[in-house]
Design an enzyme around this catalytic site. Structure first.
Site, short mmCIF file in Angstrom:
data_model
loop_
_atom_site.label_atom_id
_atom_site.label_comp_id
_atom_site.label_asym_id
_atom_site.label_seq_id
_atom_site.Cartn_x
_atom_site.Cartn_y
_atom_site.Cartn_z
CB CYS A 186 -43.20 160.51 -87.04
SG CYS A 186 -43.24 160.94 -85.28
CG HIS A 213 -40.40 156.57 -86.41
ND1 HIS A 213 -39.68 157.58 -87.00
CD2 HIS A 213 -41.20 157.14 -85.57
CE1 HIS A 213 -40.12 158.80 -86.27
NE2 HIS A 213 -40.87 158.55 -85.42
CD GLU A 230 -37.93 156.42 -89.81
OE1 GLU A 230 -37.70 157.10 -88.80
OE2 GLU A 230 -38.83 155.87 -90.07
#
Length: 261
Positions: free
Chosen positions: A96, A222, A224
């Site tokens: 990002c 994302h 994560e």
């Protein structure tokens, strides 16, 4: 190498550093969150790590442009150290805001290193997009991706400036020819689709690219935020997987480091 070491770089406004640290440590690495000022005051510490991660957030409030200030700090203060890092076959991941930093620092697509050849600009919707999207894995030219992966991933996006644009047609043609498009936005069937499947209007539905070496990966979604199976928004209805779709990014990176170093 027994335990790969990851440097998770943060600055004012970074807000996904701890999640990124958790993902790498879940994959078997030792990750440390380090502020950019610490790195600039002792540039040699970068040599102690095998992967540099630039997590999501809003570094310096995105006041000039998303990721621009941190990109300039890296470009004008860490050029030699980053070159040595890449030449040593180490990895860089930008998620990002980190992707925005890598693009504006000229590290992606990196036909001429540290020369900006693309951008990530305002979404076509003119608003912040916070939603889950489907990603097609387009190439395994990145060390973060392996051939055996399922072709479709489900990950969240959260950005206001995620529209990928190349500087010109020649740059875009090179990205395509070199198979540097790693991820594209698609619908649930893996087909090209417009908004909201492509949340920002990126050219060719680009959601993530790598450099020509495969060592540097930048992506807007994302990973994560979907490493544990319970992070999937529909896990109670669809059942638990062994891990979230994003975990493969971190697992592959750690595995590469263990094999190479």
């Amino acid at each position: 190498m027994k335990t790969p070491k990851i440097l998770v770089l943060r600055a004012a406004g970074t807000n996904c550093d701890n999640e990124t640290k958790y993902a790498f440590e879940k994959a078997g690495a030792k990750a440390e969150v380090i502020h950019i000022n610490v790195l600039l005051s002792n540039k040699k510490i970068l040599e102690n790590y095998q992967l540099l991660a630039l997590p999501g957030g809003f570094t310096y409030g995105d006041d000039v442009a998303a990721g621009k200030i941190l990109a300039n700090q890296i470009k004008y203060n860490l050029e030699d150290e980053i070159k040595n890092f890449i030449d040593a076959k180490k990895l860089i991941l930008g998620i990002c805001n980190g992707f925005q930093v890598l693009v504006r620092a000229g590290l992606l697509p990196s036909f001429e290193r540290f020369h900006q050849e693309a951008t990530l600009t305002h979404n076509d919707s003119n608003k912040f997009e916070d939603r889950w999207v489907y990603l097609k894995i387009c190439a395994d030219t990145s060390y973060f991706i392996r051939r055996e992966h399922a072709p479709i991933l489900y990950l969240p996006v959260a950005h206001g400036e995620g529209k990928f644009l190349a500087k010109d047609k020649d740059v875009l043609d090179k990205i395509v020819k070199n198979r540097q498009i790693v991820f594209q936005y698609v619908d649930e069937n893996g087909e090209d689709a417009g908004y909201p499947m492509n949340p920002n209007g990126s050219v060719l539905n680009i959601a993530g690219i790598c450099d020509q070496t495969g060592q540097i990966l930048g992506m807007m979604p994302h990973p994560e935020r979907n490493v544990d199976p319970t992070q999937h928004p529909c896990w109670t209805r669809q059942g638990l997987k062994d891990s979230g779709d994003g975990f493969l990014i971190f697992k592959n990176a750690v595995q590469y480091i263990k094999e190479f170093f």
